[in-house]
Design a protein around this motif. Structure first.
Motif, mmCIF file in Angstrom:
data_model
loop_
_atom_site.group_PDB
_atom_site.id
_atom_site.type_symbol
_atom_site.label_atom_id
_atom_site.label_comp_id
_atom_site.label_asym_id
_atom_site.label_seq_id
_atom_site.Cartn_x
_atom_site.Cartn_y
_atom_site.Cartn_z
ATOM 1 N N ILE A 214 0.256 9.338 -7.365
ATOM 2 C CA ILE A 214 0.218 7.877 -7.324
ATOM 3 C C ILE A 214 0.005 7.302 -8.716
ATOM 4 O O ILE A 214 0.665 6.334 -9.108
ATOM 5 C CB ILE A 214 -0.847 7.386 -6.312
ATOM 6 N N ARG B 280 0.843 -1.196 0.000
ATOM 7 C CA ARG B 280 0.000 0.000 0.000
ATOM 8 C C ARG B 280 0.879 1.247 0.000
ATOM 9 O O ARG B 280 1.998 1.223 0.496
ATOM 10 C CB ARG B 280 -0.883 0.032 1.247
ATOM 11 N N TRP B 281 0.355 2.311 -0.561
ATOM 12 C CA TRP B 281 0.999 3.608 -0.430
ATOM 13 C C TRP B 281 0.815 4.065 1.005
ATOM 14 O O TRP B 281 -0.282 3.923 1.569
ATOM 15 C CB TRP B 281 0.362 4.625 -1.377
ATOM 16 N N ARG C 229 -9.888 4.789 -0.725
ATOM 17 C CA ARG C 229 -8.784 4.096 -1.406
ATOM 18 C C ARG C 229 -8.203 3.023 -0.490
ATOM 19 O O ARG C 229 -7.599 3.337 0.526
ATOM 20 C CB ARG C 229 -7.676 5.080 -1.790
ATOM 21 N N ILE D 1 -4.163 2.918 0.007
ATOM 22 C CA ILE D 1 -3.485 4.016 0.699
ATOM 23 C C ILE D 1 -3.693 3.877 2.203
ATOM 24 O O ILE D 1 -4.807 3.656 2.671
ATOM 25 C CB ILE D 1 -4.028 5.388 0.236
#
Length: 154
Positions: free
Chosen positions: A147, A42-43, A70, A73
């Motif tokens: 992203i 994940r970011w 999201r 994230i």
């Protein structure tokens, strides 16, 4: 021989330090510990802010929306209001912030960087590598564009 052993040990310590330099370990206001390695795939967005900072307050609704919409994230907010945790907790409740909030200080922030401006936001890619740093306000659109620009094209 001793000199060689010392050099090998120093190289090992340096290697260990280099692999940990971008890692962090924060405990949020609920007592949960967050480490960068927990969010592999994940970011990760670490946002340093304060209740007295107007630009910080402006970006919070966008961060809430990202966190809600999201799954790729993870957002961790680090409140740099060091005087009164109750002010932060009341503010978090009033804004309905549902992503993890950490009560920050310069020593905690130093795990990532020397924070000299609020807001400051740090981005880690899905592999846990530093991807960007934004000094000043961020928006949902700018984060999603960033992203998208770093994601493999399908």
């Amino acid at each position: 021989m001793l000199k060689h052993t010392v050099i090998v040990l120093l190289m090992g310590v340096l290697l260990l330090f280099c692999t940990q330099i971008f890692a962090f370990q924060f405990q949020d206001t609920t007592g949960k510990t967050h480490q960068l390695s927990d969010y592999k795939g994940r970011w990760v967005i670490v946002n340093f802010w304060a209740t007295w900072c107007p630009p910080c307050l402006k970006e919070i609704p966008d961060l809430i929306a990202l966190y809600n919409n999201r799954q790729d994230i993870m957002i961790i907010g680090v409140a740099m209001d060091m005087d009164d945790p109750k002010v932060v907790l009341d503010f978090v409740q009033s804004m309905a912030i549902n992503y993890p909030i950490v009560l920050g200080n310069p020593q905690l922030a130093a795990q990532i960087d020397e924070i000299s401006l609020l807001p400051s936001t740090y981005f880690y890619d899905p592999n846990g590598e530093p991807a960007a740093r934004q000094l000043g306000i961020v928006s949902r659109d700018s984060i999603e564009q960033f992203i998208a620009s770093k994601s493999p094209q399908k």
